[in-house]
Design a protein around this motif. Structure first.
Motif, PDB file in Angstrom:
ATOM      1  N   LEU A  92       0.850  -0.912   0.009  1.00  0.00           N
ATOM      2  CA  LEU A  92      -0.117   0.105  -0.173  1.00  0.00           C
ATOM      3  C   LEU A  92       0.858   1.234  -0.078  1.00  0.00           C
ATOM      4  O   LEU A  92       1.903   1.151   0.750  1.00  0.00           O
ATOM      5  CB  LEU A  92      -0.812  -0.164   1.236  1.00  0.00           C
ATOM      6  CG  LEU A  92      -1.946   1.003   1.273  1.00  0.00           C
ATOM      7  CD1 LEU A  92      -2.977   0.964   0.309  1.00  0.00           C
ATOM      8  CD2 LEU A  92      -2.542   1.252   2.876  1.00  0.00           C
ATOM      9  N   SER A  93       0.568   2.331  -0.936  1.00  0.00           N
ATOM     10  CA  SER A  93       1.448   3.658  -0.911  1.00  0.00           C
ATOM     11  C   SER A  93       0.521   4.565  -0.669  1.00  0.00           C
ATOM     12  O   SER A  93      -0.736   4.624  -0.856  1.00  0.00           O
ATOM     13  CB  SER A  93       2.095   3.589  -1.994  1.00  0.00           C
ATOM     14  OG  SER A  93       1.084   3.731  -3.335  1.00  0.00           O
ATOM     15  N   PHE A  94       1.012   5.799  -0.106  1.00  0.00           N
ATOM     16  CA  PHE A  94       0.121   7.051   0.133  1.00  0.00           C
ATOM     17  C   PHE A  94       1.056   8.116  -0.231  1.00  0.00           C
ATOM     18  O   PHE A  94       2.267   8.194   0.195  1.00  0.00           O
ATOM     19  CB  PHE A  94       0.038   6.936   1.551  1.00  0.00           C
ATOM     20  CG  PHE A  94      -0.788   8.190   1.932  1.00  0.00           C
ATOM     21  CD1 PHE A  94      -2.234   8.283   1.663  1.00  0.00           C
ATOM     22  CD2 PHE A  94      -0.456   9.314   2.721  1.00  0.00           C
ATOM     23  CE1 PHE A  94      -3.073   9.244   2.082  1.00  0.00           C
ATOM     24  CE2 PHE A  94      -1.121  10.340   2.924  1.00  0.00           C
ATOM     25  CZ  PHE A  94      -2.595  10.438   2.777  1.00  0.00           C
ATOM     26  N   ASP A  95       0.596   9.074  -0.836  1.00  0.00           N
ATOM     27  CA  ASP A  95       1.377  10.053  -1.548  1.00  0.00           C
ATOM     28  C   ASP A  95       0.499  11.348  -1.732  1.00  0.00           C
ATOM     29  O   ASP A  95      -0.543  11.344  -2.344  1.00  0.00           O
ATOM     30  CB  ASP A  95       2.094   9.865  -2.961  1.00  0.00           C
ATOM     31  CG  ASP A  95       2.670  11.001  -3.416  1.00  0.00           C
ATOM     32  OD1 ASP A  95       3.079  11.870  -2.851  1.00  0.00           O
ATOM     33  OD2 ASP A  95       3.856  10.659  -4.479  1.00  0.00           O
ATOM     34  N   THR A  96       0.854  12.470  -0.871  1.00  0.00           N
ATOM     35  CA  THR A  96      -0.218  13.437  -0.750  1.00  0.00           C
ATOM     36  C   THR A  96       0.432  14.985  -0.472  1.00  0.00           C
ATOM     37  O   THR A  96       1.498  14.888  -0.061  1.00  0.00           O
ATOM     38  CB  THR A  96      -1.575  13.235   0.267  1.00  0.00           C
ATOM     39  OG1 THR A  96      -2.350  14.498   0.168  1.00  0.00           O
ATOM     40  CG2 THR A  96      -0.816  13.413   1.734  1.00  0.00           C
ATOM     41  N   LEU A  97       0.163  15.986  -1.019  1.00  0.00           N
ATOM     42  CA  LEU A  97       0.588  17.226  -0.817  1.00  0.00           C
ATOM     43  C   LEU A  97      -0.536  17.969   0.206  1.00  0.00           C
ATOM     44  O   LEU A  97      -1.681  17.896   0.108  1.00  0.00           O
ATOM     45  CB  LEU A  97       0.874  17.937  -2.083  1.00  0.00           C
ATOM     46  CG  LEU A  97       1.586  17.375  -3.198  1.00  0.00           C
ATOM     47  CD1 LEU A  97       1.369  18.148  -4.584  1.00  0.00           C
ATOM     48  CD2 LEU A  97       2.909  17.195  -2.558  1.00  0.00           C
ATOM     49  N   GLY A  98      -0.119  18.944   0.947  1.00  0.00           N
ATOM     50  CA  GLY A  98      -0.746  19.705   1.594  1.00  0.00           C
ATOM     51  C   GLY A  98      -1.715  18.950   3.070  1.00  0.00           C
ATOM     52  O   GLY A  98      -2.941  19.219   3.020  1.00  0.00           O
ATOM     53  N   LEU A  99      -0.991  17.896   3.456  1.00  0.00           N
ATOM     54  CA  LEU A  99      -1.470  17.029   4.390  1.00  0.00           C
ATOM     55  C   LEU A  99      -1.875  17.934   5.550  1.00  0.00           C
ATOM     56  O   LEU A  99      -3.256  17.798   6.012  1.00  0.00           O
ATOM     57  CB  LEU A  99      -1.004  15.677   4.596  1.00  0.00           C
ATOM     58  CG  LEU A  99      -1.191  14.918   5.623  1.00  0.00           C
ATOM     59  CD1 LEU A  99      -2.683  14.272   5.166  1.00  0.00           C
ATOM     60  CD2 LEU A  99      -0.366  13.826   6.175  1.00  0.00           C
TER      61      LEU A  99
END
Length: 684
Positions: free
Chosen positions: A503-510
């Motif tokens: 599983l991967s998670f990639d986010t901006l402005g968290l």
């Protein structure tokens, strides 16, 4: 393997856009602004199903490693034997790839330098990772598990390590046509230093040339108790010449040559272990690695179906061992003469590779299809130079030729949120015996393998993705399996099935406008049967998990990785002893003065590793139980843009700050104590 975190990411928010815009060029709203997000030191590769870690140029410079082993052991699931010394620094990935105290390589880990395969043969208590100078490289890519390794080998069950050398353009800015970069460094523990000189020349858009000359020396280091760890010092001269000429936009030729050497005088024959019977056998040992290739590339800009390269490669790995007193002391009353002490080991490899990458669409599916053909010969000799013997190859290192050919294909297929990547490799080989006792010259052993994998990645949302891989490997016999009276190994390939899910998670402005989080967790299971690399072992079951995370908040950054693995043998529940200890590594840093100053602190905790049957510290020091430990390090880099020091690079690193005494599991020696490394570099 670039990531979006490698470049500045600009976030813009647009609001109040009218629902009935009359013209696509109109903008009627409010521009809220832009936020620039910096980089972490090590970006997490969330865009692929492959378990891969990329160590880029910035991190290589910051860590100031004395050996390439020190670089790659920072990757989760990776351990080394003698990692701080280039001699016999065998690679272990997910518990596979080396037998500490016995051999250097068994084919389960591939080592690639600019597309050239290295380190394919075992040399008793001397083999291992090619002895390479870290300053040669701009990037190191560590693939854990079968992953993308089918391009290079059928049997890379443990993983693949890919080194990429520097180019002249890395040191030229703007309209510069010539540059010289000089770097000097000093390391306190071992009282050593390093010098590297790089010349970059690019007179026009067609020609590009890089020259490298380096020398590194380090004495025996001290552990945390202040005790000198014998036979860990080394010197290493190195050189590289790399040039390319672009005939036009479509045609390009490249030539490459590198040279690395590491001589030792009056050291024990056994490069792994001090204190056993081989410690009484003192030798002079010189390890030399030479690599050369010539490549032609054809990549027309108006045809996406052709991105072709033809390459001829030459690789020579040589270990010369001599001794004036070639006796092993068995007891106070008996010594045995051995031919181990006077032998020239040489592995020469010449091969042709043809590769093409085609990019095309079939309906809604976008393809990137890599196909290749490789044809070559590996010649192995272990010539005994002691006149007391009849010549021929050393009995511990059978000689002969390995004639092989292979075809392979990888197709990356993108279908919206789904990416599928099937891989196939067919390999055929003929091993021919030469100069071996009791094996007639010209005796042939044939084998072949059809291997492959299917990887899938599905983006559930823009931030979250799931992925998985199913792979089948066959580790074909190598020339070392051609031992007297042992017909099983030479006629039997090791087989393995690996399953991965993650599983991967990639986010901006968290949490803030200028932050970014990347995370990737991978579970894996590997089953190996028909095992020939390990004594009294026919089956191996390994399961484990790896976690990588990076977080950026303005000028602050943090990286974290962790790994754990468990394994059994022969279906009995008995522990598989070559698995590294569970570990957790965390680093936190900040960039100051508009990025001119870079500071970071790192902590590594390894849990105790007691899942092993070994208790003999004399003959099996790497696999006796190890204790838990925690060590800390600090790095600082300063690249001023103005003033008297403008253009200089000043770096300092402090390793093992608390002077901890510890032995990483699988290592045969205690690790270095506190050490300071200082370096100064300038590009003219």
């Amino acid at each position: 393997m670039t990531t979006t975190s490698r470049a500045a990411i600009v976030l813009a928010s647009l609001a109040a856009i009218p629902a009935q815009a009359q013209d696509a060029g109109e903008f009627d709203g409010t521009y809220i602004g832009s936020v620039t997000i910096g980089d972490s030191r090590r970006g997490v590769q969330t865009g692929t199903a492959t378990s891969v870690t990329v160590i880029d140029q910035e991190e290589i410079e910051a860590r100031q490693a004395s050996t390439v082993g020190e670089l790659i052991e920072t990757v989760p699931g990776v351990s080394l034997v003698n990692g701080v010394s280039p001699h016999s620094a065998a690679i272990n990935i997910r518990g596979l790839g080396s037998q500490p105290g016995s051999y250097g390589t068994d084919g389960k880990v591939s080592v690639i330098v600019d597309g050239v395969q290295k380190g394919q043969e075992e040399i008793y208590r001397n083999g291992g990772l090619p002895e390479l100078e870290p300053e040669l490289f701009r990037q190191v890519e560590v693939i854990r598990g079968p992953g993308d390794g089918f391009r290079y080998a059928s049997g890379a069950i443990g993983g693949t390590v890919i080194f990429e050398t520097r180019d002249a353009s890395d040191f030229l800015e703007g309209d510069d046509t010539f540059a010289v970069r000089q770097k000097l460094s000093y390391t306190s523990n071992g009282n050593g230093g390093q010098s590297s000189t790089i010349l970059a020349w690019k007179p026009d858009e067609h020609l590009e040339v890089l020259g490298f000359l380096g020398y590194r020396v380090l004495g025996d280091y001290e552990d945390g108790n202040g005790d000198t760890v014998e036979n860990t010092g080394f010197e290493q001269p190195s050189a590289m010449l790399k040039g390319s000429y672009r005939l036009n936009d479509a045609h390009k030729v490249t030539a490459f040559y590198s040279y690395n050497q590491s001589p030792q005088t009056d050291v024990p024959y056994d490069a792994y272990i001090d204190g056993n019977i081989f410690s009484t056998l003192l030798v002079d040992r010189t390890v030399t690695d030479e690599t050369a290739y010539f490549a032609y590339g054809f990549n027309p800009s108006d045809n996406d179906l052709i991105d072709f390269e033809a390459r001829f490669t030459h690789s020579l790995e040589r270990i010369e061992i001599t001794s004036d007193d070639p006796y092993i002391v068995i007891s106070p009353y008996y010594s045995m003469r051995t031919n181990l002490a006077n032998t020239d080991y040489e592995t020469e490899r010449n091969y042709l590779t043809f590769e093409n990458t085609a990019r095309f669409d079939t309906g809604p599916v976008r393809h990137e299809l890599l196909t290749g053909l490789e044809v070559g010969r590996r010649e192995r000799r272990a010539e005994v130079t002691d006149s007391y013997y009849d010549g021929g190859n050393n009995s511990s290192a059978p000689g002969g030729d390995d004639d092989y050919w292979a075809v392979y294909a990888t197709d990356r297929m993108e279908m919206g949120r789904l990416t599928l990547t099937p891989q196939l490799r067919y390999e055929s080989q003929v091993l021919t015996s030469y100069g071996n006792a009791d094996i007639e010259d010209g005796t042939e052993y044939e084998d072949k393998a059809l291997t492959g994998a299917l990887a899938a990645r599905y983006a559930l949302t823009d931030a979250v993705a799931v992925f998985g891989t199913l792979a089948y490997n066959e580790n074909l016999p190598i020339l070392d399996d051609m031992t007297v009276g042992d017909t099983g190994n030479i006629n039997q390939s090791e087989k393995a099935v690996t399953r991965e899910a993650g599983l991967s998670f990639d986010t901006l402005g968290l949490l803030a406008a200028d932050d970014a989080l990347r995370a990737k967790i991978t579970w894996y299971q590997t089953r190996i049967w028909d095992v020939t690399s390990y004594t009294d072992t026919d089956q191996i079951e390994i399961r484990g998990a790896e976690l990588e995370m990076s977080y950026v908040l303005g000028d602050w950054f943090a990286d974290m990785n962790a790994s754990m693995a468990r394994g059994t043998v022969n279906g009995t529940g008995d522990d598989y002893k070559y698995l590294p200890a569970d570990s957790l590594r965390v680093s936190v840093g900040k960039r100051l003065m508009d990025g001119q100053l870079d500071l970071a602190v790192e902590a590594l905790h390894a849990w105790s590793q007691t899942r092993t049957p070994d208790t003999d510290e004399t003959n099996h020091p790497g696999t006796v139980p190890s204790e838990a430990y925690t060590i800390y390090g600090l790095t600082a880099g300063y690249k001023p843009e103005q003033g008297a020091l403008a253009g200089y690079e000043l770096r300092a690193s402090l390793d093992n700050i608390l002077d901890e005494t510890y032995r990483p599991y699988l290592s045969t020696r205690t690790a270095p104590g506190r050490s300071v490394t200082l370096s100064l570099a300038k590009t003219f």
